[in-house]
Design an enzyme around this catalytic site. Sequence first.
Site, PDB file in Angstrom:
ATOM      1  N   HIS A 164      -1.083  -4.546 -23.517  1.00  0.00           N
ATOM      2  CA  HIS A 164      -0.560  -3.237 -22.815  1.00  0.00           C
ATOM      3  C   HIS A 164      -1.815  -2.785 -21.707  1.00  0.00           C
ATOM      4  O   HIS A 164      -1.334  -1.903 -20.931  1.00  0.00           O
ATOM      5  CB  HIS A 164      -0.419  -1.939 -23.792  1.00  0.00           C
ATOM      6  CG  HIS A 164      -1.612  -1.503 -24.494  1.00  0.00           C
ATOM      7  ND1 HIS A 164      -2.000  -1.840 -25.648  1.00  0.00           N
ATOM      8  CD2 HIS A 164      -2.609  -0.588 -24.110  1.00  0.00           C
ATOM      9  CE1 HIS A 164      -3.089  -1.124 -26.125  1.00  0.00           C
ATOM     10  NE2 HIS A 164      -3.216  -0.580 -25.139  1.00  0.00           N
ATOM     11  N   ASP A 167       0.524  -7.910 -28.959  1.00  0.00           N
ATOM     12  CA  ASP A 167      -0.266  -6.649 -27.883  1.00  0.00           C
ATOM     13  C   ASP A 167      -1.822  -7.429 -27.800  1.00  0.00           C
ATOM     14  O   ASP A 167      -2.553  -6.725 -27.695  1.00  0.00           O
ATOM     15  CB  ASP A 167      -0.551  -5.435 -28.879  1.00  0.00           C
ATOM     16  CG  ASP A 167      -0.802  -4.669 -27.655  1.00  0.00           C
ATOM     17  OD1 ASP A 167      -0.578  -4.714 -26.353  1.00  0.00           O
ATOM     18  OD2 ASP A 167      -1.367  -3.473 -27.902  1.00  0.00           O
ATOM     19  N   SER A 217      -9.135   0.533 -25.862  1.00  0.00           N
ATOM     20  CA  SER A 217      -8.276  -0.792 -26.031  1.00  0.00           C
ATOM     21  C   SER A 217      -8.623  -1.917 -25.775  1.00  0.00           C
ATOM     22  O   SER A 217      -9.062  -2.162 -24.542  1.00  0.00           O
ATOM     23  CB  SER A 217      -6.702  -0.346 -25.414  1.00  0.00           C
ATOM     24  OG  SER A 217      -6.093   0.809 -26.062  1.00  0.00           O
TER      25      SER A 217
END
Length: 523
Positions: free
Chosen positions: A165, A195, A270
């Site tokens: 993402h 992901d 992230s």
Amino acid sequence: MSRIIERVHKKCWRFLGSSEARKRRTRPQKALGCVVDLRKSKRSLVLALAALSVSLSSACAEPAPEESDHFKEMQGDAIAPAPRMVPDTMSEVRLSFAPVVERAAPAVVNVYTRRVVKQRSPFAGDPFFERFFGSRSGAPRERVQNSLGSGVIVSPEGVIVTNNHVIEGMTEIKVVLNDRREFNAELVLADPHTDLAVLKIETDEPLQYLSFANSDRLQVGDIVLAIGNPFGVGQTVTNGIISALARTAVSVSDYQFFIQTDAAINPGNSGGALVDTHGRLVGVNTAIFSRSGGSNGIGFAIPSRLVQQVIKSATDGGALVRPWIGASTSTVTADIAKALKLDRPAGAIVDDIWVSGPADSAGIKPGDVIVEVDGEPVYDAQTLQYRVGVMDDATHADVAYIRGGKLRHANVALALPPETPARDPHVLEGNHPLNGVTIDNLSPRYAEELGLDPLSKGVVVAELQPRSFAARRGLRPGHKIVSVNGKAINNAADLAREIETPARSWELEVDTGGRIVPWRVGR
């Protein structure tokens, strides 16, 4: 006793301060004897009070009766105070995670991405608007969209893993190393199901990288460090513990199996590293549970076992295809456990079997409850998917399952999901409800790519034009076309033939994910 003494003192001094006593003190005494009598009475009262206080105090000083053994047991044992010690040597004073950070931090990078987005004016193509403002006023405007995240170098050749993402839909990816050097990165592989994404940068010298730890050997309470670039402020290190393992109720990816930690993870972390006290990678930070957007002490990381499997596929240059067990399963609930007379609601119950697949060949049948894979516990259907997905194909797994209340074992030869029937994409065009829709045959391998039940069969919607009639009616990629005008659809060629046959109206049945929705469309 102290309360009784206090009460007697108050009553005596209240009498001495009463109006009657004041009258006696202020009334002129004509005879000296009366004054003497009053003073004597006052002195006697004071002496009496003193004697009473002494007697009550002596009574209070007597030892209290011993407590019963039952009362002592209720009190419990006394807690010994924790010893407090001054560090004896400078080495004890300097105990810290600095050596771990020194080894791990150079392998964590910042990832900056950007893309150009065209914004279309809502008045574009409007004749009235263009008459007064011109046709160019409604032209699309370009806007640059930026994103940031973190990444981890996993090989000296410049292979970097991050979250999908972070880079999804971006046209430019830039990586900034710990020493501030900048490189343009190439996207090698993107896997929305986990992901995860794999990047590659070209350098003239080997880079410092992180080795992997076995995430299956982690325990709740282990100390970990989170390294990333929160809010773009720069590389930041936070510490915490493993709060939980095998978290499967986190809808971040299709492989819902995460490490939970209370190390502070914020936006920008992230793709960053979660390392143990030896500086080894145990997970890739990917999500937080927060209502405000900041860290609440509940962060989630993708286990290193799953990360290794994605990196292996990327470096080998092949397609990312995971092994399968050849069965569809669901989580054992409390009701199912009670019906099957299980001692606890845990495991994955087999719903269906692919004929001649790995599970069928090993003797597993519908109704069996899988509880372990190679000695690792299976808590639910998501755990089973993870346990099998991180293994190599063409390997054997010891699967423990319960049948009829007895624990059994099966040696399952894992394999890649078959692509049967073969893919046969069709772009449907014409005067019918599915104009602009791309369909294809559904096989176990294609179902795995789409995140559907691996035993799904039939015809699936692969793509569709955003402004088509089917899109406006709610048709989405992943939906299945079950029938057209009462005829069952088995493959893409059958659907193309039936839907393109001229008709005044169409009746379709669409499987939207376990729910059949009827469509009735007439001219």
